[in-house]
Design an enzyme around this catalytic site. Structure first.
Site, PDB file in Angstrom:
ATOM      1  N   ARG A  40       0.822  -1.215   0.000  1.00 59.69           N
ATOM      2  CA  ARG A  40       0.000   0.000   0.000  1.00 59.69           C
ATOM      3  C   ARG A  40       0.858   1.268   0.000  1.00 59.69           C
ATOM      4  NH1 ARG A  40      -5.327  -0.977   3.722  1.00 59.69           N
ATOM      5  NH2 ARG A  40      -5.931  -2.981   2.845  1.00 59.69           N
ATOM      6  N   ASP A 146     -15.342   9.682  10.391  1.00 63.07           N
ATOM      7  CA  ASP A 146     -14.256   8.730  10.173  1.00 63.07           C
ATOM      8  C   ASP A 146     -12.962   9.529  10.109  1.00 63.07           C
ATOM      9  OD1 ASP A 146     -14.363   5.564   9.188  1.00 63.07           O
ATOM     10  OD2 ASP A 146     -12.498   6.583   8.648  1.00 63.07           O
TER      11      ASP A 146
END
Ligand code: SAM
Length: 275
Positions: A40, A146
């Protein structure tokens, strides 16, 4: 170290990265995430044109560290879905909505804490539109928070691939969904009446909470599983502080309060009220 890697990646670098992650998010990163981190974050190195992970760490450690949110976006797990853990939405429809209907006009505040890309708060909104007759006119807000800015951007847009709609393909839910045509074929968008109830905002659950209200329901599902025990304990305590007297806390299926809090009592499967 694998010979085929585009960038060298040492265990020390992995350790340094996961220390940054836990400090900024509370997320405890297991040793098994080494490869996931590499793949990632190699993307970030490529996008930024960096030479190696040393340069990447130097960038993350700079005072302004604009890269920290990108690091967070890259490593969070945003797995979610419409009506995930359906028993919670049944409880909302059959137990809470009738109670709230019996107090017409009373403001309602719901918080989806760790809402990822928004399927959870929109599922809540649809249940209320279906089961609370005055929902569109009521002072009703679903705060959706979030830490991941990419996930939040999707929550804000409320646009999803049609192949992820699951139960939304069927009545009664499908009437709350718009289907894309032409260039937007294969996409769905929540109808404006549903979007109007949901208010996405960035909030770090281990940071300060600029919240003034107490909540009638807090959904904090599948978020705590990533934290260590002291962080979980503190989070549950702070969530309990934010619950109204008649409020309910919804946790994920793998999240138990055993050993974490005596302030809450179970009232249904992974649904809690103040003791
Ligand atoms: C697996 S998803 C859960 C989504 C949804 N609640 C559900 O159950 O379907 C976990 C979410 O928690 C968020 N998260 C992790 N640590 C966080 C923190 N410290 N503050 C806010 N959100 C966080 C992640 O970005 C991710 O979107």
């Amino acid at each position: 170290m694998r010979a085929s890697r585009e960038y060298p990646f040492t265990w020390e670098e992995f350790e340094a990265l996961r220390r940054l992650v836990v400090a900024h998010t509370g997320i405890v990163v297991a040793d098994t995430k080494f490869e996931m981190f590499y793949s990632r974050l190699a993307r970030r190195l490529r996008a930024l044109g960096l030479r190696d992970f040393r340069d990447y760490l130097a960038l993350l450690r700079q005072g302004d560290a604009a890269e920290i949110p990108e690091l967070i976006n890259a490593i969070t797990t945003n797995l979610t879905g419409f009506f995930r853990e359906p028993h919670h939405f049944e409880f909302l429809a059959k137990t809470l909505a009738p109670r709230w209907a019996a107090r017409p006009g009373a403001p309602l505040r719901i918080w989806s804490a760790g809402c990822a890309s928004g399927e959870e708060p929109y599922s809540i909104a649809m249940v209320l539109l279906e089961h609370l007759a005055d929902a569109p006119r009521r002072d009703l807000r679903i705060l959706a928070t979030d830490l991941d800015t990419q996930a939040l951007a999707q929550a804000d847009a409320a646009i999803y691939p049609a192949d992820r709609m699951g139960p939304l393909a069927h009545p009664p839910w499908r009437r709350w969904v718009l289907r894309g045509r032409g260039e937007r074929a294969g996409l769905i968008r929540m109808r404006p009446e549903v979007r109007a109830l949901v208010h996405p905002r960035r909030l770090n659950l281990i940071g300060d909470w600029p919240l003034e209200r107490r909540y009638d329901a807090i959904f904090c599902r599948n978020v705590m599983i990533y934290f260590d025990a002291p962080t979980k304990r503190r989070l549950v305590d702070r969530l309990a502080d934010r619950l109204g007297d008649q409020g309910h806390l919804f946790l994920g299926h793998a999240e138990s309060l055993i050993g974490l809090s005596q302030r809450l009592r179970p009232v249904a499967r992974t649904v809690y009220a103040l003791a």
